[in-house]
Motif scaffolding. Sequence first.
Motif, PDB file in Angstrom:
ATOM      1  N   ARG A 138       0.856  -1.183   0.000  1.00  0.00           N
ATOM      2  CA  ARG A 138       0.000   0.000   0.000  1.00  0.00           C
ATOM      3  C   ARG A 138       0.895   1.236   0.000  1.00  0.00           C
ATOM      4  N   THR A 139       0.412   2.326  -0.562  1.00  0.00           N
ATOM      5  CA  THR A 139       1.174   3.575  -0.553  1.00  0.00           C
ATOM      6  C   THR A 139       1.220   4.120   0.870  1.00  0.00           C
ATOM      7  N   ILE A 140       2.127   5.039   1.098  1.00  0.00           N
ATOM      8  CA  ILE A 140       2.245   5.683   2.417  1.00  0.00           C
ATOM      9  C   ILE A 140       0.913   6.323   2.806  1.00  0.00           C
ATOM     10  N   GLY A 141       0.277   6.994   1.869  1.00  0.00           N
ATOM     11  CA  GLY A 141      -1.009   7.636   2.148  1.00  0.00           C
ATOM     12  C   GLY A 141      -2.064   6.648   2.605  1.00  0.00           C
ATOM     13  N   ARG A 142      -2.115   5.495   1.986  1.00  0.00           N
ATOM     14  CA  ARG A 142      -3.094   4.480   2.372  1.00  0.00           C
ATOM     15  C   ARG A 142      -2.763   3.872   3.722  1.00  0.00           C
ATOM     16  N   ILE A 143      -1.487   3.745   4.031  1.00  0.00           N
ATOM     17  CA  ILE A 143      -1.085   3.169   5.321  1.00  0.00           C
ATOM     18  C   ILE A 143      -1.600   4.018   6.474  1.00  0.00           C
TER      19      ILE A 143
ATOM     20  N   ALA B 121       9.874  16.954   1.670  1.00  0.00           N
ATOM     21  CA  ALA B 121       9.323  17.220   3.005  1.00  0.00           C
ATOM     22  C   ALA B 121       9.583  16.004   3.895  1.00  0.00           C
ATOM     23  N   GLU B 122       9.430  16.239   5.186  1.00  0.00           N
ATOM     24  CA  GLU B 122       9.664  15.191   6.185  1.00  0.00           C
ATOM     25  C   GLU B 122       8.713  15.417   7.345  1.00  0.00           C
ATOM     26  N   ALA B 123       8.265  14.324   7.964  1.00  0.00           N
ATOM     27  CA  ALA B 123       7.396  14.422   9.136  1.00  0.00           C
ATOM     28  C   ALA B 123       7.595  13.194  10.006  1.00  0.00           C
ATOM     29  N   GLU B 124       7.311  13.363  11.291  1.00  0.00           N
ATOM     30  CA  GLU B 124       7.283  12.224  12.207  1.00  0.00           C
ATOM     31  C   GLU B 124       5.834  12.007  12.598  1.00  0.00           C
ATOM     32  N   ILE B 125       5.417  10.765  12.492  1.00  0.00           N
ATOM     33  CA  ILE B 125       4.020  10.407  12.706  1.00  0.00           C
ATOM     34  C   ILE B 125       3.935   9.350  13.799  1.00  0.00           C
ATOM     35  N   ARG B 126       3.042   9.579  14.749  1.00  0.00           N
ATOM     36  CA  ARG B 126       2.817   8.623  15.840  1.00  0.00           C
ATOM     37  C   ARG B 126       1.587   7.791  15.519  1.00  0.00           C
ATOM     38  N   THR B 127       1.690   6.501  15.785  1.00  0.00           N
ATOM     39  CA  THR B 127       0.549   5.602  15.631  1.00  0.00           C
ATOM     40  C   THR B 127       0.326   4.878  16.955  1.00  0.00           C
ATOM     41  N   ALA B 128      -0.904   4.459  17.193  1.00  0.00           N
ATOM     42  CA  ALA B 128      -1.232   3.767  18.440  1.00  0.00           C
ATOM     43  C   ALA B 128      -0.645   2.357  18.486  1.00  0.00           C
TER      44      ALA B 128
ATOM     45  N   SER C 231       0.069  15.706   9.093  1.00  0.00           N
ATOM     46  CA  SER C 231       1.376  15.387   8.517  1.00  0.00           C
ATOM     47  C   SER C 231       1.228  14.814   7.116  1.00  0.00           C
ATOM     48  N   MET C 232       0.279  13.911   6.936  1.00  0.00           N
ATOM     49  CA  MET C 232       0.091  13.308   5.619  1.00  0.00           C
ATOM     50  C   MET C 232      -0.400  14.334   4.608  1.00  0.00           C
ATOM     51  N   PHE C 233      -1.192  15.291   5.041  1.00  0.00           N
ATOM     52  CA  PHE C 233      -1.626  16.354   4.123  1.00  0.00           C
ATOM     53  C   PHE C 233      -0.407  17.144   3.648  1.00  0.00           C
ATOM     54  N   ARG C 234       0.477  17.534   4.599  1.00  0.00           N
ATOM     55  CA  ARG C 234       1.680  18.293   4.231  1.00  0.00           C
ATOM     56  C   ARG C 234       2.578  17.491   3.298  1.00  0.00           C
ATOM     57  N   LEU C 235       2.783  16.207   3.609  1.00  0.00           N
ATOM     58  CA  LEU C 235       3.634  15.361   2.770  1.00  0.00           C
ATOM     59  C   LEU C 235       3.030  15.163   1.381  1.00  0.00           C
ATOM     60  N   SER C 236       1.741  14.929   1.320  1.00  0.00           N
ATOM     61  CA  SER C 236       1.070  14.732   0.035  1.00  0.00           C
ATOM     62  C   SER C 236       1.096  16.005  -0.790  1.00  0.00           C
ATOM     63  N   GLU C 237       0.920  17.127  -0.136  1.00  0.00           N
ATOM     64  CA  GLU C 237       0.976  18.413  -0.834  1.00  0.00           C
ATOM     65  C   GLU C 237       2.389  18.663  -1.364  1.00  0.00           C
ATOM     66  N   ALA C 238       3.393  18.313  -0.574  1.00  0.00           N
ATOM     67  CA  ALA C 238       4.784  18.447  -1.031  1.00  0.00           C
ATOM     68  C   ALA C 238       5.020  17.559  -2.249  1.00  0.00           C
ATOM     69  N   ALA C 239       4.523  16.332  -2.215  1.00  0.00           N
ATOM     70  CA  ALA C 239       4.685  15.430  -3.356  1.00  0.00           C
ATOM     71  C   ALA C 239       3.992  16.001  -4.588  1.00  0.00           C
ATOM     72  N   ARG C 240       2.786  16.532  -4.399  1.00  0.00           N
ATOM     73  CA  ARG C 240       2.017  17.085  -5.516  1.00  0.00           C
ATOM     74  C   ARG C 240       2.724  18.269  -6.155  1.00  0.00           C
ATOM     75  N   THR C 241       3.348  19.110  -5.320  1.00  0.00           N
ATOM     76  CA  THR C 241       4.009  20.323  -5.827  1.00  0.00           C
ATOM     77  C   THR C 241       5.485  20.114  -6.109  1.00  0.00           C
TER      78      THR C 241
ATOM     79  N   ALA D 245      -4.024   6.355   6.270  1.00  0.00           N
ATOM     80  CA  ALA D 245      -5.343   6.929   5.967  1.00  0.00           C
ATOM     81  C   ALA D 245      -6.312   6.902   7.144  1.00  0.00           C
ATOM     82  N   GLY D 246      -6.315   5.865   7.953  1.00  0.00           N
ATOM     83  CA  GLY D 246      -7.260   5.772   9.057  1.00  0.00           C
ATOM     84  C   GLY D 246      -6.743   6.331  10.371  1.00  0.00           C
ATOM     85  N   ASN D 247      -5.588   6.955  10.350  1.00  0.00           N
ATOM     86  CA  ASN D 247      -4.967   7.441  11.584  1.00  0.00           C
ATOM     87  C   ASN D 247      -5.191   8.944  11.732  1.00  0.00           C
ATOM     88  N   GLN D 248      -6.038   9.327  12.686  1.00  0.00           N
ATOM     89  CA  GLN D 248      -6.347  10.740  12.911  1.00  0.00           C
ATOM     90  C   GLN D 248      -5.095  11.564  13.244  1.00  0.00           C
TER      91      GLN D 248
END
Length: 187
Positions: A41-46, A70-77, A56-66, A48-51
């Motif tokens: 699965r793509t990073i975005g799909r991985i 970009a870089e971000a640290e993301i916490r998951t439960a 962070s994913m919006f910023r990364l996706s926007e960076a990819a689009r433009t 996708a369900g994590n509030q």
Amino acid sequence: ARVFGDGFDEGGLVSDDQGRITYSNAAYAALTRAASANDLRTIGRIFAGNQEATESMFRLSEAARTRQSAEAEIRTAQPIGAADGGARWYRVKVRPLAFVPDRGSEGHRLTAWRIADVTRERDAQESSFQELQQVVTFLDHAPAGFFSADAGGRITYLNATLADWLGYDLAKFEAGGIRLKDIVQGQ
């Protein structure tokens, strides 16, 4: 390129401008628990369900689009692809790759994504921060006055005991706002 990418410890993924996966390394498959190419699965799909990952994913996706990096640290439960296992931190990086022309078409752009589990690194940082916080708390309540000053003689740290002795309100203390010579001169 495949040999180069397969040597990374970090998960690596390349996607085209339509979001299709064109390459992933073994580390990516292992990190995302993909048993086969069909499970990738793509990073975005991985995320996708994590509030917690939404911004962070919006910023990364926007960076990819433009076509920006970009870089971000993301916490998951819990770990990616697992129902349990405790909270995890992931460092995700995105950067554009070169334009790839296709024969007889307009071509397409590729985007490189990297992902690494940095939970241990974050835990070590948190532990160091907690230890530093304990030292500061100890110094603030010590029965002796402590301060630190920069090369220009401006006080950058003042503990509660010394602040009380000098008549300074610690709540209003600003690092660098008091000079040693002012204290010595009684100002």
